[in-house]
Design an enzyme around this catalytic site. Structure first.
Site, mmCIF file in Angstrom:
data_model
loop_
_atom_site.group_PDB
_atom_site.id
_atom_site.type_symbol
_atom_site.label_atom_id
_atom_site.label_comp_id
_atom_site.label_asym_id
_atom_site.label_seq_id
_atom_site.Cartn_x
_atom_site.Cartn_y
_atom_site.Cartn_z
ATOM 1 N N TYR A 144 -6.346 -5.385 13.229
ATOM 2 C CA TYR A 144 -5.155 -4.623 13.624
ATOM 3 C C TYR A 144 -5.251 -4.151 15.077
ATOM 4 C CZ TYR A 144 -2.699 -3.932 9.150
ATOM 5 O OH TYR A 144 -1.963 -4.088 8.001
ATOM 6 N N LYS A 190 -15.595 -11.157 3.510
ATOM 7 C CA LYS A 190 -15.521 -12.615 3.461
ATOM 8 C C LYS A 190 -16.707 -13.153 4.262
ATOM 9 C CE LYS A 190 -13.217 -16.455 2.474
ATOM 10 N NZ LYS A 190 -13.031 -16.965 1.097
ATOM 11 N N ASP A 222 -11.192 -12.961 -1.681
ATOM 12 C CA ASP A 222 -10.335 -13.808 -2.527
ATOM 13 C C ASP A 222 -10.635 -13.537 -4.004
ATOM 14 O OD1 ASP A 222 -12.858 -14.931 -2.064
ATOM 15 O OD2 ASP A 222 -12.151 -16.997 -1.896
ATOM 16 N N ASP A 246 -5.172 -3.340 3.374
ATOM 17 C CA ASP A 246 -3.704 -3.347 3.349
ATOM 18 C C ASP A 246 -3.220 -4.216 2.192
ATOM 19 O OD1 ASP A 246 -1.042 -2.933 4.329
ATOM 20 O OD2 ASP A 246 -1.116 -4.960 5.176
ATOM 21 N N ASP A 250 -1.759 -3.059 -1.970
ATOM 22 C CA ASP A 250 -0.470 -3.450 -2.557
ATOM 23 C C ASP A 250 -0.667 -4.076 -3.942
ATOM 24 O OD1 ASP A 250 0.866 -2.629 -0.199
ATOM 25 O OD2 ASP A 250 2.314 -4.258 -0.385
HETATM 26 C C1 IPM Z 1 0.575 0.306 5.315
HETATM 27 C C2 IPM Z 1 1.647 -0.424 6.070
HETATM 28 C C3 IPM Z 1 1.264 -0.420 7.542
HETATM 29 C C4 IPM Z 1 -0.029 -1.204 7.689
HETATM 30 C C5 IPM Z 1 2.331 -0.943 8.517
HETATM 31 C C6 IPM Z 1 3.643 -0.229 8.344
HETATM 32 C C7 IPM Z 1 1.852 -0.849 9.935
HETATM 33 O O1 IPM Z 1 1.822 -1.712 5.567
HETATM 34 O O2 IPM Z 1 0.299 1.470 5.644
HETATM 35 O O3 IPM Z 1 0.012 -0.280 4.384
HETATM 36 O O4 IPM Z 1 -0.026 -2.433 7.744
HETATM 37 O O5 IPM Z 1 -1.078 -0.545 7.751
HETATM 38 MN MN MN Z 2 0.713 -2.099 3.721
#
Ligand code: IPM
Ligand code: MN
Length: 369
Positions: A144, A190, A222, A246, A250
Protein backbone atom coordinates in the site's frame (compact mmCIF):
# COMPACT_ATOMS: atom_id res chain seq x y z
CA UNK A 1 -18.58 11.26 40.29
CA UNK A 2 -15.98 12.79 37.98
CA UNK A 3 -16.91 12.92 34.33
CA UNK A 4 -14.23 11.56 32.06
CA UNK A 5 -13.97 13.71 29.01
CA UNK A 6 -12.80 12.73 25.53
CA UNK A 7 -12.09 14.84 22.50
CA UNK A 8 -12.94 13.15 19.21
CA UNK A 9 -12.49 13.97 15.55
CA UNK A 10 -15.44 12.82 13.50
CA UNK A 11 -14.82 12.05 9.82
CA UNK A 12 -18.07 10.83 8.23
CA UNK A 13 -16.64 10.58 4.69
CA UNK A 14 -18.72 9.56 1.67
CA UNK A 15 -21.66 7.37 0.63
CA UNK A 16 -23.28 5.69 3.62
CA UNK A 17 -20.45 7.06 5.85
CA UNK A 18 -22.44 10.09 7.10
CA UNK A 19 -25.57 7.96 7.72
CA UNK A 20 -23.83 5.36 9.86
CA UNK A 21 -21.81 8.09 11.59
CA UNK A 22 -25.07 9.67 12.79
CA UNK A 23 -25.90 6.32 14.37
CA UNK A 24 -22.50 6.20 16.06
CA UNK A 25 -22.96 9.68 17.49
CA UNK A 26 -26.40 8.89 18.90
CA UNK A 27 -24.98 5.79 20.57
CA UNK A 28 -22.10 7.84 22.00
CA UNK A 29 -24.54 10.35 23.40
CA UNK A 30 -26.44 7.59 25.21
CA UNK A 31 -23.22 6.02 26.48
CA UNK A 32 -22.17 9.45 27.79
CA UNK A 33 -25.40 9.82 29.75
CA UNK A 34 -25.41 6.28 31.08
CA UNK A 35 -21.76 6.11 32.09
CA UNK A 36 -20.94 9.68 33.00
CA UNK A 37 -18.55 10.12 30.09
CA UNK A 38 -18.39 13.24 28.03
CA UNK A 39 -17.51 13.28 24.34
CA UNK A 40 -16.63 16.55 22.68
CA UNK A 41 -16.19 16.45 18.98
CA UNK A 42 -15.80 18.34 15.73
CA UNK A 43 -16.58 16.94 12.30
CA UNK A 44 -14.23 17.16 9.33
CA UNK A 45 -14.22 16.23 5.67
CA UNK A 46 -12.25 13.30 4.28
CA UNK A 47 -12.32 11.43 0.97
CA UNK A 48 -14.53 12.50 -1.91
CA UNK A 49 -16.37 15.12 0.13
CA UNK A 50 -13.04 16.73 0.93
CA UNK A 51 -11.98 16.59 -2.74
CA UNK A 52 -15.18 18.41 -3.71
CA UNK A 53 -14.55 21.09 -1.12
CA UNK A 54 -10.79 21.64 -1.22
CA UNK A 55 -9.44 19.59 -4.14
CA UNK A 56 -7.60 17.25 -1.80
CA UNK A 57 -8.81 13.99 -0.12
CA UNK A 58 -7.56 15.24 3.25
CA UNK A 59 -6.08 18.55 4.35
CA UNK A 60 -3.21 19.22 6.76
CA UNK A 61 -5.70 20.95 9.08
CA UNK A 62 -7.77 17.80 9.36
CA UNK A 63 -4.71 15.65 10.04
CA UNK A 64 -3.63 18.17 12.71
CA UNK A 65 -7.10 18.10 14.30
CA UNK A 66 -7.00 14.28 14.39
CA UNK A 67 -3.61 14.40 16.07
CA UNK A 68 -5.05 16.76 18.64
CA UNK A 69 -7.82 14.30 19.58
CA UNK A 70 -8.10 11.33 21.91
CA UNK A 71 -9.49 9.30 19.02
CA UNK A 72 -10.83 9.53 15.49
CA UNK A 73 -14.10 8.02 14.28
CA UNK A 74 -14.34 7.52 10.53
CA UNK A 75 -17.25 6.40 8.33
CA UNK A 76 -16.05 5.36 4.86
CA UNK A 77 -14.43 6.98 1.83
CA UNK A 78 -14.72 6.63 -1.94
CA UNK A 79 -17.29 6.38 -4.70
CA UNK A 80 -17.74 6.18 -8.46
CA UNK A 81 -17.75 9.96 -8.79
CA UNK A 82 -14.02 10.09 -8.02
CA UNK A 83 -12.88 6.76 -9.53
CA UNK A 84 -11.22 8.26 -12.57
CA UNK A 85 -8.94 10.57 -10.60
CA UNK A 86 -5.23 9.73 -10.56
CA UNK A 87 -4.25 7.30 -7.81
CA UNK A 88 -2.69 9.88 -5.49
CA UNK A 89 -5.78 12.10 -5.64
CA UNK A 90 -8.44 9.46 -5.05
CA UNK A 91 -10.65 9.60 -1.90
CA UNK A 92 -8.95 6.46 -0.52
CA UNK A 93 -5.68 8.39 -0.46
CA UNK A 94 -7.13 10.59 2.30
CA UNK A 95 -7.62 7.58 4.57
CA UNK A 96 -4.22 6.14 3.70
CA UNK A 97 -2.52 9.47 4.44
CA UNK A 98 -4.29 9.62 7.78
CA UNK A 99 -3.26 6.07 8.71
CA UNK A 100 0.32 6.93 7.80
CA UNK A 101 0.40 10.32 9.54
CA UNK A 102 -1.04 8.88 12.76
CA UNK A 103 1.21 5.79 12.47
CA UNK A 104 -1.78 3.48 12.98
CA UNK A 105 0.15 0.33 12.23
CA UNK A 106 -2.11 -2.19 14.00
CA UNK A 107 -5.51 -2.75 12.46
CA UNK A 108 -7.71 -4.98 14.62
CA UNK A 109 -10.64 -6.54 12.80
CA UNK A 110 -12.66 -8.86 15.01
CA UNK A 111 -15.22 -11.15 13.40
CA UNK A 112 -17.87 -11.91 15.98
CA UNK A 113 -20.56 -14.41 15.10
CA UNK A 114 -23.86 -13.43 16.68
CA UNK A 115 -25.81 -16.64 17.40
CA UNK A 116 -28.98 -15.16 15.94
CA UNK A 117 -27.23 -14.37 12.65
CA UNK A 118 -25.77 -17.81 12.12
CA UNK A 119 -28.17 -18.57 9.29
CA UNK A 120 -27.52 -15.20 7.60
CA UNK A 121 -24.14 -16.46 6.42
CA UNK A 122 -23.76 -18.19 3.09
CA UNK A 123 -21.77 -20.85 4.98
CA UNK A 124 -23.36 -23.75 6.85
CA UNK A 125 -24.36 -22.99 10.47
CA UNK A 126 -22.26 -25.86 11.85
CA UNK A 127 -19.20 -24.47 10.06
CA UNK A 128 -19.43 -20.98 11.57
CA UNK A 129 -21.15 -21.48 14.92
CA UNK A 130 -18.66 -20.60 17.66
CA UNK A 131 -16.07 -19.05 15.34
CA UNK A 132 -14.30 -16.03 16.84
CA UNK A 133 -11.50 -14.56 14.77
CA UNK A 134 -9.37 -11.46 15.08
CA UNK A 135 -7.52 -10.32 11.98
CA UNK A 136 -4.49 -8.25 12.98
CA UNK A 137 -3.67 -6.43 9.79
CA UNK A 138 -0.45 -4.44 9.32
CA UNK A 139 -1.75 -1.06 8.21
CA UNK A 140 1.02 1.41 7.42
CA UNK A 141 3.47 -0.62 5.36
CA UNK A 142 3.72 -3.17 2.58
CA UNK A 143 2.49 -2.74 -0.95
CA UNK A 144 0.00 0.00 0.00
CA UNK A 145 2.85 2.38 0.80
CA UNK A 146 5.97 1.01 -0.93
CA UNK A 147 7.87 3.06 -3.46
CA UNK A 148 8.67 3.14 -6.28
CA UNK A 149 5.12 3.02 -7.54
CA UNK A 150 3.63 4.33 -10.72
CA UNK A 151 1.63 3.92 -13.86
CA UNK A 152 2.26 4.83 -17.50
CA UNK A 153 0.89 3.65 -20.84
CA UNK A 154 2.97 0.49 -20.85
CA UNK A 155 3.05 -0.65 -17.23
CA UNK A 156 1.90 -0.17 -13.68
CA UNK A 157 4.13 -1.01 -10.71
CA UNK A 158 4.19 -1.19 -6.91
CA UNK A 159 6.73 -2.19 -4.31
CA UNK A 160 6.23 -4.69 -1.51
CA UNK A 161 8.76 -4.16 1.23
CA UNK A 162 8.78 -4.72 4.99
CA UNK A 163 11.37 -3.59 7.50
CA UNK A 164 12.27 -5.49 10.67
CA UNK A 165 10.74 -2.78 12.88
CA UNK A 166 7.46 -2.91 10.99
CA UNK A 167 7.13 -6.68 11.28
CA UNK A 168 8.32 -6.79 14.89
CA UNK A 169 5.76 -4.32 16.16
CA UNK A 170 2.76 -5.90 14.43
CA UNK A 171 3.89 -9.36 15.59
CA UNK A 172 4.04 -8.04 19.16
CA UNK A 173 0.51 -6.66 18.84
CA UNK A 174 -0.69 -10.10 17.72
CA UNK A 175 1.13 -12.05 20.46
CA UNK A 176 0.01 -9.64 23.20
CA UNK A 177 -3.59 -9.90 22.02
CA UNK A 178 -3.35 -13.68 21.87
CA UNK A 179 -2.63 -13.71 25.59
CA UNK A 180 -6.01 -12.06 26.15
CA UNK A 181 -7.78 -14.50 23.82
CA UNK A 182 -7.22 -18.17 23.02
CA UNK A 183 -3.44 -17.95 22.84
CA UNK A 184 -3.01 -18.83 19.19
CA UNK A 185 -1.56 -16.77 16.35
CA UNK A 186 -1.58 -17.78 12.70
CA UNK A 187 0.95 -15.82 10.68
CA UNK A 188 -0.27 -15.60 7.09
CA UNK A 189 2.20 -14.98 4.27
CA UNK A 190 3.40 -16.19 0.89
CA UNK A 191 6.94 -17.18 1.80
CA UNK A 192 7.05 -19.84 -0.91
CA UNK A 193 7.14 -17.06 -3.51
CA UNK A 194 7.85 -13.63 -1.98
CA UNK A 195 11.09 -12.50 -0.30
CA UNK A 196 9.14 -9.95 1.74
CA UNK A 197 7.07 -12.85 3.08
CA UNK A 198 10.09 -15.04 3.85
CA UNK A 199 11.40 -12.05 5.81
CA UNK A 200 8.02 -11.63 7.56
CA UNK A 201 8.06 -15.32 8.53
CA UNK A 202 11.60 -15.07 9.94
CA UNK A 203 10.92 -11.95 11.98
CA UNK A 204 7.62 -13.29 13.39
CA UNK A 205 9.51 -16.43 14.47
CA UNK A 206 12.14 -14.24 16.18
CA UNK A 207 9.52 -12.23 18.07
CA UNK A 208 7.76 -15.45 19.05
CA UNK A 209 10.81 -16.48 21.10
CA UNK A 210 9.73 -14.04 23.81
CA UNK A 211 6.11 -15.27 23.64
CA UNK A 212 6.62 -19.00 24.01
CA UNK A 213 3.34 -19.25 25.95
CA UNK A 214 1.50 -18.32 22.71
CA UNK A 215 1.05 -20.92 19.99
CA UNK A 216 2.38 -19.82 16.60
CA UNK A 217 1.09 -21.42 13.46
CA UNK A 218 1.63 -20.28 9.88
CA UNK A 219 -0.17 -20.53 6.61
CA UNK A 220 0.25 -19.44 3.01
CA UNK A 221 -2.31 -16.82 2.15
CA UNK A 222 -4.01 -18.86 -0.58
CA UNK A 223 -4.52 -21.72 1.86
CA UNK A 224 -5.67 -19.30 4.59
CA UNK A 225 -8.38 -17.94 2.28
CA UNK A 226 -9.61 -21.49 1.71
CA UNK A 227 -9.33 -22.51 5.38
CA UNK A 228 -11.35 -19.47 6.46
CA UNK A 229 -14.39 -20.72 4.59
CA UNK A 230 -13.66 -24.43 5.15
CA UNK A 231 -13.19 -24.33 8.93
CA UNK A 232 -13.06 -20.82 10.43
CA UNK A 233 -13.07 -22.21 13.99
CA UNK A 234 -9.43 -23.27 13.67
CA UNK A 235 -8.38 -19.60 13.86
CA UNK A 236 -7.93 -17.32 16.84
CA UNK A 237 -5.68 -14.48 15.66
CA UNK A 238 -4.53 -14.04 12.08
CA UNK A 239 -1.59 -11.67 11.70
CA UNK A 240 -0.71 -10.59 8.21
CA UNK A 241 0.58 -7.88 5.90
CA UNK A 242 -1.52 -4.93 4.79
CA UNK A 243 -2.97 -6.26 1.54
CA UNK A 244 -3.56 -9.85 2.68
CA UNK A 245 -5.33 -8.44 5.75
CA UNK A 246 -7.56 -6.28 3.56
CA UNK A 247 -8.63 -9.32 1.57
CA UNK A 248 -8.94 -11.86 4.39
CA UNK A 249 -10.98 -9.51 6.58
CA UNK A 250 -13.61 -9.22 3.85
CA UNK A 251 -13.81 -13.03 3.85
CA UNK A 252 -14.38 -13.06 7.61
CA UNK A 253 -17.26 -10.64 7.00
CA UNK A 254 -19.11 -13.38 5.20
CA UNK A 255 -18.67 -15.62 8.22
CA UNK A 256 -20.51 -13.00 10.30
CA UNK A 257 -23.25 -12.74 7.67
CA UNK A 258 -22.61 -9.25 6.34
CA UNK A 259 -19.85 -6.73 5.76
CA UNK A 260 -22.18 -4.40 7.64
CA UNK A 261 -21.32 -6.21 10.88
CA UNK A 262 -17.54 -5.74 11.00
CA UNK A 263 -15.92 -3.01 13.13
CA UNK A 264 -12.25 -2.14 13.28
CA UNK A 265 -9.73 -0.29 15.39
CA UNK A 266 -6.52 1.11 13.98
CA UNK A 267 -4.00 1.86 16.66
CA UNK A 268 -0.42 3.01 16.95
CA UNK A 269 1.74 4.20 19.84
CA UNK A 270 0.02 7.59 20.10
CA UNK A 271 -3.26 7.66 18.20
CA UNK A 272 -6.31 5.56 17.48
CA UNK A 273 -8.91 5.55 14.74
CA UNK A 274 -12.11 3.52 14.67
CA UNK A 275 -13.92 2.68 11.47
CA UNK A 276 -16.15 -0.01 10.04
CA UNK A 277 -14.51 -2.49 7.64
CA UNK A 278 -17.14 -1.82 4.97
CA UNK A 279 -16.95 0.81 2.24
CA UNK A 280 -19.27 3.60 1.13
CA UNK A 281 -21.90 1.34 -0.56
CA UNK A 282 -22.82 4.05 -3.13
CA UNK A 283 -25.69 1.93 -4.47
CA UNK A 284 -27.64 2.32 -1.21
CA UNK A 285 -26.31 5.69 0.00
CA UNK A 286 -28.89 8.25 1.07
CA UNK A 287 -31.67 5.68 1.46
CA UNK A 288 -31.46 5.17 5.23
CA UNK A 289 -31.17 1.40 4.78
CA UNK A 290 -27.47 0.80 5.53
CA UNK A 291 -26.57 -1.45 8.43
CA UNK A 292 -25.15 0.79 11.21
CA UNK A 293 -23.90 -2.14 13.33
CA UNK A 294 -20.29 -2.15 12.05
CA UNK A 295 -20.02 1.56 12.86
CA UNK A 296 -21.73 1.17 16.24
CA UNK A 297 -19.51 -1.79 17.10
CA UNK A 298 -16.54 0.43 16.20
CA UNK A 299 -17.77 2.79 18.93
CA UNK A 300 -17.66 -0.20 21.30
CA UNK A 301 -14.01 -0.70 20.31
CA UNK A 302 -13.34 2.97 21.04
CA UNK A 303 -14.89 2.62 24.49
CA UNK A 304 -12.79 -0.47 25.14
CA UNK A 305 -9.43 0.66 23.76
CA UNK A 306 -9.33 4.45 24.08
CA UNK A 307 -11.63 4.93 27.09
CA UNK A 308 -10.66 1.60 28.71
CA UNK A 309 -14.28 1.37 29.84
CA UNK A 310 -15.23 -2.25 29.29
CA UNK A 311 -18.62 -1.80 30.96
CA UNK A 312 -19.65 0.85 28.49
CA UNK A 313 -18.20 -1.17 25.60
CA UNK A 314 -20.05 -4.26 26.75
CA UNK A 315 -23.34 -2.39 27.00
CA UNK A 316 -23.07 -1.39 23.33
CA UNK A 317 -22.23 -4.96 22.33
CA UNK A 318 -25.07 -6.38 24.41
CA UNK A 319 -27.41 -3.80 22.89
CA UNK A 320 -26.52 -4.99 19.40
CA UNK A 321 -26.79 -8.63 20.36
CA UNK A 322 -30.20 -8.36 21.99
CA UNK A 323 -31.71 -6.40 19.10
CA UNK A 324 -30.49 -9.06 16.67
CA UNK A 325 -31.75 -11.79 18.99
CA UNK A 326 -35.19 -10.15 18.90
CA UNK A 327 -35.22 -10.74 15.17
CA UNK A 328 -34.61 -7.19 13.93
CA UNK A 329 -32.41 -6.86 10.85
CA UNK A 330 -31.34 -4.31 8.30
CA UNK A 331 -32.29 -5.22 4.76
CA UNK A 332 -29.00 -6.78 3.61
CA UNK A 333 -29.10 -9.57 6.24
CA UNK A 334 -32.86 -9.94 6.51
CA UNK A 335 -34.91 -12.96 5.55
CA UNK A 336 -38.56 -12.57 4.55
CA UNK A 337 -39.87 -13.30 8.02
CA UNK A 338 -37.53 -10.86 9.81
CA UNK A 339 -38.49 -7.42 10.98
CA UNK A 340 -36.66 -5.15 8.58
CA UNK A 341 -35.47 -1.86 10.04
CA UNK A 342 -34.01 1.27 8.48
CA UNK A 343 -30.65 2.65 9.64
CA UNK A 344 -32.26 5.08 12.06
CA UNK A 345 -34.74 2.50 13.38
CA UNK A 346 -31.99 -0.04 14.00
CA UNK A 347 -29.97 2.62 15.83
CA UNK A 348 -32.96 3.58 17.98
CA UNK A 349 -33.59 -0.09 18.85
CA UNK A 350 -29.97 -0.59 19.89
CA UNK A 351 -30.05 2.53 22.05
CA UNK A 352 -33.33 1.47 23.63
CA UNK A 353 -31.98 -1.97 24.41
CA UNK A 354 -28.77 -0.48 25.90
CA UNK A 355 -30.92 1.61 28.24
CA UNK A 356 -33.05 -1.36 29.25
CA UNK A 357 -29.99 -3.53 29.90
CA UNK A 358 -28.42 -0.79 32.02
CA UNK A 359 -31.53 -0.37 34.05
CA UNK A 360 -31.50 -4.10 34.76
CA UNK A 361 -27.88 -3.86 35.91
CA UNK A 362 -28.71 -0.86 38.15
CA UNK A 363 -31.64 -2.70 39.71
CA UNK A 364 -29.55 -5.79 40.39
CA UNK A 365 -26.92 -3.62 42.05
CA UNK A 366 -29.65 -1.97 44.13
CA UNK A 367 -31.06 -5.33 45.20
CA UNK A 368 -27.59 -6.65 46.02
CA UNK A 369 -26.66 -3.53 47.99
C1 IPM B 1 -10.37 -1.06 4.17
C2 IPM B 1 -10.61 -0.39 2.85
C3 IPM B 1 -9.43 0.53 2.58
C4 IPM B 1 -8.19 -0.34 2.44
C5 IPM B 1 -9.57 1.47 1.37
C6 IPM B 1 -10.83 2.29 1.45
C7 IPM B 1 -8.36 2.34 1.23
O1 IPM B 1 -10.81 -1.32 1.84
O2 IPM B 1 -10.18 -0.36 5.18
O3 IPM B 1 -10.39 -2.30 4.21
O4 IPM B 1 -7.93 -0.92 1.38
O5 IPM B 1 -7.46 -0.44 3.44
MN1 MN C 1 -10.99 -3.38 2.56
Amino acid sequence: MVTESYKLSILPGDGIGPEVMKSALSVLETVGQEYNLSFQYDSYLVGGSSIDESGSPITDEVIAACKDSDAVLLGAVGGPKWDSLPQDQKPEKGLLQLREALELYSNLRPATIYPSLVDASSLKPEVIQGADIMVVRELTGGIYFGSPRGIDDNEGWNTLRYTRTEVERIAKTAFELARLRDGKVTSVHKANVLESSQFWKNVVADVHKTYSDVMLDEMYVDNAAMQLVRDPKQFDIIVTQNMFGDILSDITAMITGSLGMLPSASVGEKYALYEPVHGTAPEIAGQNIANPIAMIASVAMLLEITCKHSHAAQSVKTGIESVLASGYRTAEVAKIEDNILSTTEMTAKIIESMKIENKKVDETEFINA
